[in-house]
Write an enzyme that holds these catalytic residues in place. Structure first.
Site, PDB file in Angstrom:
ATOM      1  N   TRP A 102    -112.207  58.557-119.263  1.00 32.57           N
ATOM      2  CA  TRP A 102    -111.169  57.572-118.891  1.00 32.57           C
ATOM      3  C   TRP A 102    -110.793  56.696-120.237  1.00 32.57           C
ATOM      4  CZ3 TRP A 102    -107.009  58.336-116.329  1.00 32.57           C
ATOM      5  CH2 TRP A 102    -107.852  58.846-114.421  1.00 32.57           C
ATOM      6  N   ASP A 171    -111.530  48.190-119.014  1.00 30.75           N
ATOM      7  CA  ASP A 171    -111.470  48.465-117.830  1.00 30.75           C
ATOM      8  C   ASP A 171    -112.307  48.932-116.846  1.00 30.75           C
ATOM      9  OD1 ASP A 171    -109.741  50.600-116.494  1.00 30.75           O
ATOM     10  OD2 ASP A 171    -110.208  52.193-117.475  1.00 30.75           O
ATOM     11  N   LYS A 195    -109.208  52.172-106.056  1.00 34.65           N
ATOM     12  CA  LYS A 195    -110.634  52.285-106.080  1.00 34.65           C
ATOM     13  C   LYS A 195    -111.376  51.683-105.608  1.00 34.65           C
ATOM     14  CE  LYS A 195    -109.194  55.296-109.436  1.00 34.65           C
ATOM     15  NZ  LYS A 195    -109.391  55.444-110.913  1.00 34.65           N
TER      16      LYS A 195
END
Ligand SMILES: *Cc1c(COP(=O)(O)O)cnc(C)c1O
Length: 359
Positions: A102, A171, A195
């Site tokens: 990511w 993030d 999530k």
């Protein structure tokens, strides 16, 4: 019916009570005669839902008034562009920490808008650890420092907050609200909801208000944080139903005792699973102990030829979606806030039994 536990990395398990409440309110929200899906986002009913969720989040995460809370769309991936477009603020470079897939995506996208300085990377050990801050090479000209608090695929999590002179950007898609959050250490925090917060479709941004209002020339209107801040996230239609469900999750988190209580439960779950993984050589977790994620637990079987059998039998036992990410193989158990301790206990009991049968 047998209790099912869903270990998906995302979209992921939601608290059962939340789904039950949504079911009960599906056709008629609070005697309004409407489903939340059918409401105008500017009507008094939905405005009250949005106001309640914002105030619950402010309370849960102790978010000061000089931070704006934005409810956007586009996923965390849209933030990979929106962050540099808004936070470069006349500068031409930004620092990024690369701890996995990511982070790498964020770096790739930011490189379209500025000179990215990768100030630290754990690529040398296949992204299985977090580089110590003493080894970072921050650029004094950077507009901000970006990092990924939890690498959802690699299962690597920061258990400390970096110290920076410029705004810190995180993030937090896969570990936000899993533990207490000191928002004041950050310039900007973002997270896709699917999530640890709610359904896909909602992207949460928490941003310090002095960072707004200087987007790069040519920034699309919808990618300008200031536009959303000035319009209470209603410049265009926000993802109303995803916001409603996420609001129910915030209320549920308050009922559980808030973020400190959630952290305790999350530590219990993580210790249960890692404790077992470390006690056997039938399974293996590649991540450095100090940096292991409490949310996503990747592990492999000693004999990869048993992977298919393991997945088949977990499925038959009501333990769902344990297959590892396609890029790394093996297994991954995602144990977000909504996963009860009993789910992890059942997984560990199954793993022990499977190991003894295949020893
Ligand atoms: C899932 C995830 C993303 C991407 O989210 P989308 O909503 O698919 O854009 C980004 N960062 C992290 C840490 C994630 O877990």
């Amino acid at each position: 019916m047998e209790q099912i536990y869903n270990f998906s990395a995302g979209p992921a398990v939601l608290p059962r009570e939340v789904l039950q409440q949504a079911r009960d309110e599906m056709l008629d929200w609070h005697s309004s005669g409407m489903s939340v899906m059918e409401m105008s986002h500017r009507g008094k009913e939905f405005m009250s839902i949005a106001a309640q969720m914002e105030s619950d989040l402010r309370e849960l995460a102790n978010i000061p008034q000089n931070y704006k809370i934005l409810f956007l769309q586009g996923g965390a991936s849209s933030q990979f562009a929106m962050v540099p477009l808004n936070l470069l603020r006349g500068k031409t470079t930004a620092d990024y920490i690369n701890t996995g897939q990511w982070s790498a995506k964020a770096i790739e996208e930011a490189s379209r808008y500025c000179a990215v300085n990768v100030a630290a990377s754990s690529q040398d050990k296949n992204f299985t650890y977090v580089p110590l801050q003493t080894e970072w090479r921050l650029n004094p000209h950077a507009a901000y420092v970006h990092y990924t608090t939890n690498e959802t695929i690699g299962g690597v999590e920061f258990h400390w907050i970096p110290q920076t002179d410029v705004p810190l950007v995180a993030d937090m898609s896969s570990d936000i609200l899993s533990r207490p959050l000191d928002v004041t250490r950050y310039g900007l925090i973002y997270a896709g909801a699917q999530k640890n917060l709610g359904p896909a479709g909602l992207t949460l941004v928490i941003v310090r208000d002095d960072l707004l209002g200087k987007p790069l020339s040519g920034t699309p209107t919808l990618y300008d944080y200031q536009i959303h801040a000035q319009n209470d996230s209603m410049y265009n239609t926000p993802p109303t139903y995803a916001m409603y469900i996420t609001g129910l999750v915030f209320a549920w988190l308050k009922k559980q005792g808030g973020l400190a209580a959630m952290e305790k439960i999350n530590i219990t779950k993580a210790e249960l699973l890692y404790g077992y993984l470390d006690s056997t050589d039938f399974y293996h977790c590649p991540v450095a102990k100090a940096d292991r994620s409490r949310m996503n637990v990747p592990f492999t079987l000693k004999d990869a030829a048993l992977d298919g059998e393991f997945l088949k039998q977990t499925q038959q036992n009501g333990l769902l979606q344990l297959k590892g990410h396609r890029s790394v193989g093996g297994m991954r158990a995602s144990i977000y806030n909504a996963m009860p301790v009993a789910g992890v206990a059942k997984l560990v009991a199954f793993m022990k039994e499977f190991a003894s049968r295949h020893a």
